[in-house]
Design a protein around this motif. Structure first.
Motif, PDB file in Angstrom:
ATOM      1  N   ASP A  34       0.813  -1.221   0.000  1.00 27.62           N
ATOM      2  CA  ASP A  34       0.000   0.000   0.000  1.00 27.62           C
ATOM      3  C   ASP A  34       0.848   1.274   0.000  1.00 27.62           C
ATOM      4  N   VAL A  35       2.097   1.174  -0.422  1.00 28.67           N
ATOM      5  CA  VAL A  35       3.011   2.311  -0.293  1.00 28.67           C
ATOM      6  C   VAL A  35       2.461   3.569  -0.979  1.00 28.67           C
ATOM      7  N   THR A  36       1.903   3.420  -2.181  1.00 28.99           N
ATOM      8  CA  THR A  36       1.414   4.626  -2.873  1.00 28.99           C
ATOM      9  C   THR A  36       0.270   5.272  -2.083  1.00 28.99           C
ATOM     10  N   ASP A  37      -0.659   4.428  -1.592  1.00 28.58           N
ATOM     11  CA  ASP A  37      -1.761   4.966  -0.757  1.00 28.58           C
ATOM     12  C   ASP A  37      -1.190   5.687   0.463  1.00 28.58           C
ATOM     13  N   ASP A  38      -0.173   5.084   1.084  1.00 31.00           N
ATOM     14  CA  ASP A  38       0.406   5.683   2.296  1.00 31.00           C
ATOM     15  C   ASP A  38       1.052   7.036   1.975  1.00 31.00           C
ATOM     16  N   LEU A  39       1.701   7.113   0.814  1.00 30.78           N
ATOM     17  CA  LEU A  39       2.328   8.388   0.429  1.00 30.78           C
ATOM     18  C   LEU A  39       1.262   9.453   0.172  1.00 30.78           C
ATOM     19  N   VAL A  40       0.156   9.043  -0.469  1.00 33.03           N
ATOM     20  CA  VAL A  40      -0.941   9.995  -0.711  1.00 33.03           C
ATOM     21  C   VAL A  40      -1.467  10.498   0.639  1.00 33.03           C
ATOM     22  N   ALA A  41      -1.634   9.565   1.597  1.00 34.09           N
ATOM     23  CA  ALA A  41      -2.154   9.959   2.912  1.00 34.09           C
ATOM     24  C   ALA A  41      -1.191  10.912   3.620  1.00 34.09           C
TER      25      ALA A  41
ATOM     26  N   ASP B 220       4.012  14.184  -7.673  1.00 27.46           N
ATOM     27  CA  ASP B 220       4.747  13.245  -8.523  1.00 27.46           C
ATOM     28  C   ASP B 220       6.136  12.959  -7.954  1.00 27.46           C
ATOM     29  N   MET B 221       6.762  13.999  -7.433  1.00 27.10           N
ATOM     30  CA  MET B 221       8.080  13.819  -6.823  1.00 27.10           C
ATOM     31  C   MET B 221       7.987  12.809  -5.685  1.00 27.10           C
ATOM     32  N   LEU B 222       6.895  12.923  -4.915  1.00 28.75           N
ATOM     33  CA  LEU B 222       6.667  12.036  -3.761  1.00 28.75           C
ATOM     34  C   LEU B 222       6.326  10.611  -4.216  1.00 28.75           C
ATOM     35  N   LEU B 223       5.316  10.496  -5.093  1.00 28.00           N
ATOM     36  CA  LEU B 223       4.804   9.161  -5.446  1.00 28.00           C
ATOM     37  C   LEU B 223       5.834   8.332  -6.209  1.00 28.00           C
ATOM     38  N   ALA B 224       6.686   9.011  -6.989  1.00 24.17           N
ATOM     39  CA  ALA B 224       7.673   8.264  -7.774  1.00 24.17           C
ATOM     40  C   ALA B 224       8.681   7.532  -6.891  1.00 24.17           C
ATOM     41  N   THR B 225       8.767   7.925  -5.622  1.00 18.40           N
ATOM     42  CA  THR B 225       9.738   7.253  -4.746  1.00 18.40           C
ATOM     43  C   THR B 225       9.319   5.802  -4.471  1.00 18.40           C
ATOM     44  N   GLY B 226       8.009   5.532  -4.479  1.00 17.42           N
ATOM     45  CA  GLY B 226       7.528   4.189  -4.115  1.00 17.42           C
ATOM     46  C   GLY B 226       8.127   3.109  -4.993  1.00 17.42           C
ATOM     47  N   GLU B 227       8.083   3.315  -6.287  1.00 19.48           N
ATOM     48  CA  GLU B 227       8.555   2.302  -7.236  1.00 19.48           C
ATOM     49  C   GLU B 227      10.079   2.153  -7.178  1.00 19.48           C
ATOM     50  N   GLN B 228      10.752   3.251  -6.792  1.00 18.01           N
ATOM     51  CA  GLN B 228      12.218   3.186  -6.772  1.00 18.01           C
ATOM     52  C   GLN B 228      12.717   2.250  -5.675  1.00 18.01           C
ATOM     53  N   VAL B 229      11.953   2.153  -4.599  1.00 18.01           N
ATOM     54  CA  VAL B 229      12.307   1.210  -3.528  1.00 18.01           C
ATOM     55  C   VAL B 229      12.237  -0.216  -4.070  1.00 18.01           C
ATOM     56  N   THR B 230      11.158  -0.523  -4.782  1.00 24.38           N
ATOM     57  CA  THR B 230      10.967  -1.902  -5.254  1.00 24.38           C
ATOM     58  C   THR B 230      12.054  -2.330  -6.236  1.00 24.38           C
TER      59      THR B 230
ATOM     60  N   MET C 131      21.578  -9.238 -18.786  1.00 24.71           N
ATOM     61  CA  MET C 131      20.926  -8.832 -17.533  1.00 24.71           C
ATOM     62  C   MET C 131      19.434  -9.160 -17.539  1.00 24.71           C
ATOM     63  N   ILE C 132      18.888  -9.361 -16.337  1.00 22.20           N
ATOM     64  CA  ILE C 132      17.438  -9.207 -16.153  1.00 22.20           C
ATOM     65  C   ILE C 132      17.251  -7.720 -15.868  1.00 22.20           C
ATOM     66  N   VAL C 133      16.425  -7.065 -16.656  1.00 24.30           N
ATOM     67  CA  VAL C 133      16.285  -5.614 -16.542  1.00 24.30           C
ATOM     68  C   VAL C 133      15.037  -5.284 -15.734  1.00 24.30           C
ATOM     69  N   ILE C 134      15.201  -4.433 -14.729  1.00 21.89           N
ATOM     70  CA  ILE C 134      14.077  -4.091 -13.850  1.00 21.89           C
ATOM     71  C   ILE C 134      13.781  -2.600 -13.987  1.00 21.89           C
ATOM     72  N   VAL C 135      12.516  -2.293 -14.287  1.00 20.82           N
ATOM     73  CA  VAL C 135      12.144  -0.894 -14.533  1.00 20.82           C
ATOM     74  C   VAL C 135      11.053  -0.463 -13.553  1.00 20.82           C
ATOM     75  N   ALA C 136      11.189   0.741 -13.028  1.00 15.77           N
ATOM     76  CA  ALA C 136      10.164   1.289 -12.133  1.00 15.77           C
ATOM     77  C   ALA C 136       8.926   1.655 -12.943  1.00 15.77           C
ATOM     78  N   GLY C 137       7.784   1.113 -12.534  1.00 15.55           N
ATOM     79  CA  GLY C 137       6.541   1.463 -13.219  1.00 15.55           C
ATOM     80  C   GLY C 137       6.066   2.846 -12.820  1.00 15.55           C
ATOM     81  N   PHE C 138       5.032   3.346 -13.547  1.00 11.97           N
ATOM     82  CA  PHE C 138       4.229   4.485 -13.070  1.00 11.97           C
ATOM     83  C   PHE C 138       4.889   5.844 -13.232  1.00 11.97           C
ATOM     84  N   GLN C 139       6.189   5.883 -13.602  1.00 10.03           N
ATOM     85  CA  GLN C 139       6.874   7.177 -13.614  1.00 10.03           C
ATOM     86  C   GLN C 139       7.514   7.474 -14.963  1.00 10.03           C
TER      87      GLN C 139
END
Ligand code: ADP
Ligand code: ASP
Ligand code: MG
Length: 419
Positions: free
Chosen positions: A45-52, A67-77, A129-137
């Motif tokens: 629920d990280v995105t919901d938590d950031l919105v809250a 956007d600056m805030l929400l984009a951090t969620g995917e970067q963790v993953t 490589m297995i390439v991993i990309v942050a979604g949503f941003q």
């Protein structure tokens, strides 16, 4: 050897154990000979938590800062998933959306992808490589971070699949595929094996959030085949692709529902030419998305105009409604936030009349009153009181023969199911 993009949603990456399972799944894919790109959402629920968190600071945050805030969620993953793959001995590299060239317009919080410069992904794939990309941003041409709207990791995945020419884009989630209704609301719902882009667009637009609407649009426009399936098992899910119109298609493929809209009514506006144009110009100027519109019967030269809009646009709609009331000398505006929309979607509707009539009588038998109605060639939608939404969806699912224990989904007068 296939080139695949695999997108994992929030629940599927919600914790260390699940990230390890995703890492193993990606490695297995690679060992089977595929070239693999993973797109991931924020954990749980990280995105919901950031919105809250933002709402605790202000009820009107600047969209650029959201956007600056929400984009951090995917970067963790992405970083944790890369570490999980390294930990089992394989090569992986993580990238943010901007790093892989997801270029968007500047519509902060619901930016549209303009271009995908995917060569960085291809170069990393070529290096094994297995390439991993942050979604949503994404990023605007002048370097501003943007996000693609809630559920937007689906769109990132499809865009990358289109950009690198992937054979398939797998959307791995917490259900086994696209169902005839939200399985959380209708336990008797069943998985669909194939859904056309056309039907999936209508389903996504009317509340089946298993695939984001934008993602389906992008997939259709670029011919990307979607395989929506579970991240927790290996069973085949639902294929979303172009379906030949000459093939016989189910009359009804699904029942969807949406409680994310509100109804705005402007009362006692003069009933003369040009009034609707004024109301909806104000709404458009305020960037308010309008879905259904109803104008009531006129009494003594005055009428009411009602429309539905996403709740997230409501604050802007209220401000615009104030201006409309002043401009037109209307009496007042009111808002109903407790509405729900239930819809029936099916390509077979084009050739089978009577679906709307049967829908209305099913809802009437369930004691559900209809507030607004709209249709397309493959969809009928009704706005109802939100308290009845689950009952309405279940009744429609049963009456159109979609329950998993039903013998047939065909509707014909002979079987007593016709309208
Ligand atoms: P993710 O986090 O993986 O992106 P979402 O929560 O966005 O997952 O979408 C999956 C959810 O969509 C399911 O848990 C389910 O409750 C809901 N859903 C709504 N309608 C449908 C449908 N017709 N078929 C499948 N799932 C649906
Ligand atoms: N994390 C974003 C959201 O919750 C994007 C996504 O999951 O698709 O909406
Ligand atoms: Mg989603």
């Amino acid at each position: 050897m296939a080139l695949v993009v695999c997108k994992f949603g929030g629940t599927s990456v919600g914790g260390a154990e699940r990230l390890r399972a995703v890492a193993q799944r990606l490695v297995d894919r690679k060992l089977a000979g595929d070239r693999v790109v993973a797109v991931v959402s924020a954990m749980g629920d990280v995105t919901d938590d950031l919105v809250a968190l933002a709402q605790n600071i202000t009820d009107d945050p600047a969209e650029r800062e959201m956007d600056m805030l929400l984009a951090t969620g995917e970067q963790v993953t992405i970083s944790l998933l890369a570490m999980a793959i390294h930990a089992i001995g394989y090569k992986a590299i993580s990238f943010t959306g901007p790093q892989v060239g997801i270029v968007t317009d500047s519509g902060h919080t619901k930016a549209k992808i303009q271009e995908v410069r995917a060569d960085r992904v291809s170069t990393a794939l070529d290096a094994g490589m297995i390439v991993i990309v942050a979604g949503f941003q994404g990023v605007t041409p002048d370097g501003q971070i943007t996000t693609l709207g809630r559920g937007g990791s689906d769109t990132t995945a499809i865009a990358i699949a289109a950009g690198i020419g992937a054979d398939v884009c797998e959307i791995l989630t917490d259900v086994d595929g696209v169902y005839t209704a939200d399985p959380r609301v209708v336990p008797a719902a069943h998985k669909l094996d194939v859904v056309s882009y056309e039907e999936m667009l209508e389903m996504a637009a009317t509340g089946a959030k298993v695939l984001q609407l934008r993602a389906v649009e992008f997939a259709r426009n670029h011919g990307v085949v979607i395989h929506c399936r579970s991240s927790f098992n290996d069973m085949p899910g639902t294929i979303v692709r172009e379906v030949d119109d000459s093939m016989e298609q189910a009359i009804i493929s699904g029942v969807t529902h949406d409680t994310s809209e509100a109804k705005v009514t402007i009362r006692d506006v003069p009933d003369r030419p040009g009034v609707a144009a004024i109301v909806f110009s104000y709404m458009a100027d305020a960037n308010v998305n309008v879905d259904m519109i109803v104008q009531n019967v006129s009494e003594e030269g005055m009428t009411d105009i009602s429309f539905t809009t996403p709740k997230e646009d409501l604050a802007r709609a209220k401000r615009a409604a104030d201006e409309v009331v002043t401009e037109l000398g209307a009496r007042l505006w009111s808002v109903d936030e407790s509405i729900a929309k239930v819809s029936l979607v099916g390509a077979g509707m084009k050739t089978h009349p009577g679906v709307a009539a049967k829908m209305f009588s099913t809802l009437a038998d369930a004691g559900v009153n209809l507030d607004m109605i709209s249709t397309s060639s493959i969809r009928v939608s009704c706005v109802i009181d939100g308290v009845h939404v689950e009952r309405a969806v279940q009744a429609l699912h049963t009456s159109f023969g979609l329950d998993s224990d039903s013998v047939t989904a065909e509707m014909s007068p002979a079987s007593g199911k016709g309208a």
